[in-house]
Each structure stands twice: as C-alpha cells, then as structure tokens.
Design a protein around this motif. Structure first.
Motif, PDB file in Angstrom:
ATOM      1  N   HIS A 164       0.833  -1.206   0.000  1.00  0.00           N
ATOM      2  CA  HIS A 164       0.000   0.000   0.000  1.00  0.00           C
ATOM      3  C   HIS A 164       0.870   1.260   0.000  1.00  0.00           C
ATOM      4  N   PHE A 165       1.862   1.308   0.875  1.00  0.00           N
ATOM      5  CA  PHE A 165       2.711   2.496   0.971  1.00  0.00           C
ATOM      6  C   PHE A 165       3.531   2.707  -0.303  1.00  0.00           C
ATOM      7  N   ASP A 166       3.988   1.610  -0.934  1.00  0.00           N
ATOM      8  CA  ASP A 166       4.716   1.738  -2.199  1.00  0.00           C
ATOM      9  C   ASP A 166       3.815   2.367  -3.271  1.00  0.00           C
ATOM     10  N   LYS A 167       2.575   1.878  -3.354  1.00  0.00           N
ATOM     11  CA  LYS A 167       1.633   2.437  -4.326  1.00  0.00           C
ATOM     12  C   LYS A 167       1.304   3.881  -3.985  1.00  0.00           C
ATOM     13  N   ARG A 168       1.178   4.172  -2.705  1.00  0.00           N
ATOM     14  CA  ARG A 168       0.853   5.539  -2.280  1.00  0.00           C
ATOM     15  C   ARG A 168       1.982   6.503  -2.654  1.00  0.00           C
ATOM     16  N   ARG A 169       3.216   6.091  -2.467  1.00  0.00           N
ATOM     17  CA  ARG A 169       4.344   6.956  -2.835  1.00  0.00           C
ATOM     18  C   ARG A 169       4.324   7.241  -4.335  1.00  0.00           C
ATOM     19  N   ASP A 170       4.092   6.199  -5.138  1.00  0.00           N
ATOM     20  CA  ASP A 170       4.017   6.402  -6.585  1.00  0.00           C
ATOM     21  C   ASP A 170       2.894   7.376  -6.935  1.00  0.00           C
ATOM     22  N   PHE A 171       1.738   7.212  -6.299  1.00  0.00           N
ATOM     23  CA  PHE A 171       0.609   8.108  -6.553  1.00  0.00           C
ATOM     24  C   PHE A 171       0.943   9.543  -6.155  1.00  0.00           C
ATOM     25  N   LEU A 172       1.551   9.724  -4.984  1.00  0.00           N
ATOM     26  CA  LEU A 172       1.874  11.072  -4.519  1.00  0.00           C
ATOM     27  C   LEU A 172       2.880  11.757  -5.443  1.00  0.00           C
ATOM     28  N   LYS A 173       3.842  10.991  -5.956  1.00  0.00           N
ATOM     29  CA  LYS A 173       4.805  11.556  -6.910  1.00  0.00           C
ATOM     30  C   LYS A 173       4.086  11.974  -8.196  1.00  0.00           C
ATOM     31  N   TYR A 174       3.178  11.128  -8.681  1.00  0.00           N
ATOM     32  CA  TYR A 174       2.412  11.431  -9.888  1.00  0.00           C
ATOM     33  C   TYR A 174       1.535  12.672  -9.665  1.00  0.00           C
ATOM     34  N   LYS A 175       0.883  12.736  -8.519  1.00  0.00           N
ATOM     35  CA  LYS A 175       0.023  13.878  -8.198  1.00  0.00           C
ATOM     36  C   LYS A 175       0.835  15.173  -8.148  1.00  0.00           C
ATOM     37  N   ARG A 176       2.000  15.126  -7.509  1.00  0.00           N
ATOM     38  CA  ARG A 176       2.870  16.297  -7.410  1.00  0.00           C
ATOM     39  C   ARG A 176       3.313  16.750  -8.815  1.00  0.00           C
ATOM     40  N   LYS A 177       3.622  15.787  -9.674  1.00  0.00           N
ATOM     41  CA  LYS A 177       4.027  16.109 -11.042  1.00  0.00           C
ATOM     42  C   LYS A 177       2.883  16.786 -11.796  1.00  0.00           C
TER      43      LYS A 177
END
Length: 79
Positions: free
Chosen positions: A51-64
């Motif tokens: 879950h946390f790995d997916k969340r980090r990827d999502f947060l990076k995508y959102k920030r971009k």
C-alpha cells in the motif's frame, strides 16, 4: 493475523518515513537506501508495504501533475 499494536504501527510509520526521506535525498535511487527498505519491510505488514509503495508512486504522480499540468499524449493516426 492480529492487527498491529499502536507501538508497532508507530514503528512501521517511522521506518516508512525514514525510507521515503532517503529516497527523496537520493533521487529515488533505492540502492542507496537498502538498509532502510529492509527495516521498513521488517517493521510493517506486507500488505502495508504494498500500500505504501503504491501511495508513494501516486503522490509523486500527483505532485508532477500539480507542478507540470496534464499533457495528454498525442494520438497516433489522427486524421
């Protein structure tokens, strides 16, 4: 499997935060943060790690998206 105690959750979140900070410092070069990754995986339930790995990827995508905006790919074969 029983739910983690409050202390176990705090240890997990702390290990996650340390690992993520290391990744931020090293431009997501996981090889420089291997020991922290192992600590993160050993302190957190496997489902949480996923879950946390997916969340980090999502947060990076959102920030971009927030900084660069959305740019749809050019459609191939447009007439």
């Amino acid at each position: 499997m029983s739910a983690p105690t409050m202390e176990e959750r705090k240890a997990c979140w702390g290990a996650r935060d340390e690992f993520w900070q290391c990744l931020d410092r090293h431009g997501d070069d996981a090889s420089k943060c291997e020991k922290l990754r192992q600590s993160f995986e050993s302190r957190c339930p496997q489902q949480w790690v996923k879950h946390f790995d997916k969340r980090r990827d999502f947060l990076k995508y959102k920030r971009k998206l927030e900084t660069e905006g959305y740019h749809p790919p050019e459609a191939a074969g447009k007439s």
